[in-house]
Design an enzyme around this catalytic site. Structure first.
Site, mmCIF file in Angstrom:
data_model
loop_
_atom_site.group_PDB
_atom_site.id
_atom_site.type_symbol
_atom_site.label_atom_id
_atom_site.label_comp_id
_atom_site.label_asym_id
_atom_site.label_seq_id
_atom_site.Cartn_x
_atom_site.Cartn_y
_atom_site.Cartn_z
ATOM 1 C CG HIS A 1 -1.970 0.891 1.408
ATOM 2 N ND1 HIS A 1 -1.844 2.232 1.176
ATOM 3 C CD2 HIS A 1 -3.250 0.703 1.794
ATOM 4 C CE1 HIS A 1 -3.004 2.826 1.421
ATOM 5 N NE2 HIS A 1 -3.872 1.915 1.802
ATOM 6 C CD GLU B 1 -3.591 1.018 -1.715
ATOM 7 O OE1 GLU B 1 -3.933 -0.099 -1.305
ATOM 8 O OE2 GLU B 1 -4.261 2.050 -1.521
HETATM 9 C C1 BG6 Z 1 -7.116 2.049 0.626
HETATM 10 C C2 BG6 Z 1 -8.580 1.730 0.508
HETATM 11 O O1 BG6 Z 1 -6.373 0.980 0.124
HETATM 12 O O2 BG6 Z 1 -6.767 2.228 2.007
HETATM 13 C C3 BG6 Z 1 -9.396 2.850 1.146
HETATM 14 O O3 BG6 Z 1 -8.908 1.556 -0.860
HETATM 15 C C4 BG6 Z 1 -8.959 3.066 2.584
HETATM 16 O O4 BG6 Z 1 -10.779 2.511 1.089
HETATM 17 C C5 BG6 Z 1 -7.458 3.310 2.616
HETATM 18 O O5 BG6 Z 1 -9.657 4.178 3.122
HETATM 19 C C6 BG6 Z 1 -6.891 3.505 4.024
HETATM 20 O O6 BG6 Z 1 -7.243 2.437 4.818
HETATM 21 P P1 BG6 Z 1 -6.875 2.436 6.361
HETATM 22 O O7 BG6 Z 1 -7.453 1.182 6.944
HETATM 23 O O8 BG6 Z 1 -5.369 2.459 6.446
HETATM 24 O O9 BG6 Z 1 -7.479 3.682 6.945
#
Ligand code: BG6
Length: 280
Positions: free
Chosen positions: A155, A255
């Site tokens: 990510h 990502e």
């Molecule tokens: C992204 C998702 O990968 O991560 C989003 O597509 C999400 O929907 C974002 O809001 C952040 O996620 P988190 O759990 O780290 O707040």
């Protein structure tokens, strides 16, 4: 040079410096927090308000979403993006390949704690190569006697000069699921961000480009045919306790993923590697 450090809260890091770059990795989640080639701006964005506390997700760098990406498909009470990003990994190996390149190998194996979230025996290995190119490779091994299915993501949060200067190339004509509208759509041309974006692209090529003014970041992937593009924009940033209100202006997530139809089925003994490399 490879240095192990520990914060006053007990958070453990590995810091790397070689002739090409500097990098910092947290043992929690095998989480790359920082990578910077000498004489260039940092590649990754890390929130000034991020939690750096045991068991809490870190906002920025490269979280590893595993063994599921996003919400769990059956149980919304389970942690978003799986449990790997909030679990402590073991450092198995460090190697200074030459003056330009340093490699780390981190491992997470199933335990009583992980079996409570996900009832399978597994091993994951994260290999991080810090050189003129940054590479992160996530290998999943099925150590169980039954098959399992995973979705996952590396990510990456990129640091950008300003979101209005940015475009993403390489996804023209790709189909995507727009999670904000729950609709499937087709991308036309490059992606420009001027509002909240949360999309899972499918059947993507293994080369994407992030163009930020005169900086070109090449993203090369292996073992992945989905890519997630996410920017929370202003309202969502304000709602998030670990982001500054205007932080969406200087970050963009692209990502490298195995998500939706790109979920990976692994038979007992099988393994799969999801890999991304960045050079600029
Ligand atoms: C992204 C998702 O990968 O991560 C989003 O597509 C999400 O929907 C974002 O809001 C952040 O996620 P988190 O759990 O780290 O707040």
């Amino acid at each position: 040079m490879i240095t192990k450090t520990k914060s006053s809260t007990g958070f453990e890091y590995i810091e790397i410096e070689n002739n090409s770059a500097t990098a910092k990795i947290a043992l929690q989640g095998a989480h790359l927090l920082h990578y910077q080639q000498h004489d260039t701006p940092p590649l990754l964005w890390l929130s000034e308000k991020s939690h750096l506390e045991s068991g809490k997700a870190i906002r920025g760098g490269i979280p590893i979403c595993w063994p599921w990406f996003g919400k769990h498909s059956e149980d919304a009470a389970l942690p978003q993006h799986g449990f790997a990003r909030t679990t402590l990994f073991s450092l198995l190996e460090t190697k200074e390949t030459d003056e330009d390149t340093t490699e780390l190998l981190l491992q997470l194996r199933s335990s009583v704690e992980t079996l409570a979230f996900w009832p399978y025996e597994f091993e994951i290995l994260v290999q991080i190569t810090v050189g003129p190119t940054l590479t992160v490779a996530l290998t999943t091994r099925n150590c169980d006697t039954k098959p399992f299915t995973i979705t996952s993501a590396l990510h990456s949060y990129f640091s950008v000069s300003h979101i209005s200067n940015v475009s993403v190339q390489g996804l023209d004509k790709a189909e995507y699921w727009d999670s904000l509208t729950d609709k499937n759509k087709i991308q036309h041309g490059a992606i420009y961000i001027s509002e909240e974006v949360d999309r899972v692209y499918q059947k993507v090529k293994d080369e994407l480009t992030l163009q930020d003014r005169d900086r070109t970041i090449k993203i090369s992937t292996k073992g992945s045919s989905s890519a997630v593009v996410w920017n929370p924009w202003s309202d969502k940033s304000k709602r998030m306790d670990d982001m500054q209100a205007n932080a969406y202006e200087t970050m963009l997530c692209i990502e490298t993923a195995n998500a939706l139809a790109d979920a990976q089925d692994l038979a007992p003994g099988e393994e799969h590697t999801l890999q991304c490399s960045f050079c600029s």
